[in-house]
Design an enzyme around this catalytic site. Structure first.
Site, mmCIF file in Angstrom:
data_model
loop_
_atom_site.group_PDB
_atom_site.id
_atom_site.type_symbol
_atom_site.label_atom_id
_atom_site.label_comp_id
_atom_site.label_asym_id
_atom_site.label_seq_id
_atom_site.Cartn_x
_atom_site.Cartn_y
_atom_site.Cartn_z
ATOM 1 N N THR A 100 7.355 -1.679 16.933
ATOM 2 C CA THR A 100 8.357 -0.622 16.798
ATOM 3 C C THR A 100 7.650 0.693 17.067
ATOM 4 O O THR A 100 6.901 1.195 16.228
ATOM 5 C CB THR A 100 8.963 -0.621 15.382
ATOM 6 N N LYS A 148 0.805 -1.222 0.000
ATOM 7 C CA LYS A 148 0.000 0.000 0.000
ATOM 8 C C LYS A 148 0.844 1.281 0.000
ATOM 9 O O LYS A 148 0.471 2.273 -0.627
ATOM 10 C CB LYS A 148 -0.981 -0.013 1.169
#
Length: 274
Positions: free
Chosen positions: A156, A69
């Site tokens: 993260t 994407k």
């Protein structure tokens, strides 16, 4: 049937499981439109070449799913407001000056939640798991639905913070790392935007994130959503959904963009639910 056959595709990796060909065929049947719609499996390093070849050979439109994407937006010559805001794209359409990127993810999610499942989003506390392309697509429209707070959690934390910074709404959107889940909750809505289920990875979540008022929603559908849906049910959530309805709504947006006609998603939803 019309005489002209147009060609469409969905790009992803993996992609063989996709219901998009069946969905677009069902939509086309509602209007007697003759089209072909195929899946194209492209690894990240082959994505750009595969897309360019598809449109060079006459492709009329493409959907894009993970992990492409972000790359889809970068590949486009222009982008709609929705794609620019998301920083990702799930629709590519050929225009005179090149490919145009669009993103229908967030609109599709909100429509499925509010119109099909009658969820109340306003003033809700929402937990968004993941900060990849899918999360970027839905975060802004969730804020537009006037939720009270959006907590973005990612393994993260820097990527979660990147998404929050992109949203530019520091009063309602916050980023946390995965370990913070131990001290968060409960939430009114928990959206799983990770790819854990698709890659058959374990997604361990504390039960206290949910209670009897929580709605759990996985952006994936089918077997990929089963681990999260099972967790949400075990944690006591009042409702646990996969992303089939969102898939249908995002597909309907793309179909309307390409054909100028809005399909009825409800009969297709009922058929696919069996």
């Amino acid at each position: 049937m019309s005489s002209a056959i147009t060609r469409f595709a969905v790009f992803g990796h993996p992609i063989a499981h996709s219901l998009s060909p069946a969905i677009h065929a069902a939509f086309a049947a509602q209007f007697d439109i003759d089209l072909t719609y195929v899946t194209i499996d492209a690894a990240p390093d082959a994505f750009a070449d595969a897309v360019q070849a598809f449109f060079r050979d006459g492709g009329a439109g493409a959907n894009v799913t993970l992990p492409h994407k972000r790359a889809a937006l970068e590949l486009a010559a222009s982008a709609t407001v929705a794609a620019t805001r998301a920083g990702t794209a799930n629709v590519l359409t050929p225009r005179a000056d090149g490919l145009e990127a669009h993103n229908t993810d967030g609109a599709g999610l909100v429509r499925d939640l509010v119109e099909r499942h009658h969820a109340t989003l306003r003033d809700g506390r929402v937990l968004l798991l993941g900060a990849g392309g899918a999360a970027h697509g839905v975060a802004g429209p969730l804020l537009d639905a006037r939720i009270a707070q959006l907590t973005v959690v990612n393994r993260t934390c820097a990527r979660a913070q990147e998404l929050v910074d992109h949203l530019d709404d520091s009063t309602r959107a916050v980023a946390r790392d995965w370990d913070a889940l131990a001290s968060l909750g409960p939430f009114d809505l928990i959206v799983n935007a990770t790819s854990a289920g698709v890659h058959r990875q374990v997604l361990t979540l504390p039960a206290h994130l949910a209670n009897a008022g929580t709605l759990g929603y996985d952006l994936s559908y089918g077997p990929a959503a089963t681990p999260f849906v099972t967790w949400a049910q075990a944690a006591g959530a009042r409702h646990a959904l996969d992303g089939l309805g969102m898939l249908l709504e995002t597909a309907a947006d793309a179909f309307e963009l390409w054909h100028g006609k809005r399909p009825d998603t409800d009969p297709v939803y009922q058929k696919l639910r069996g």
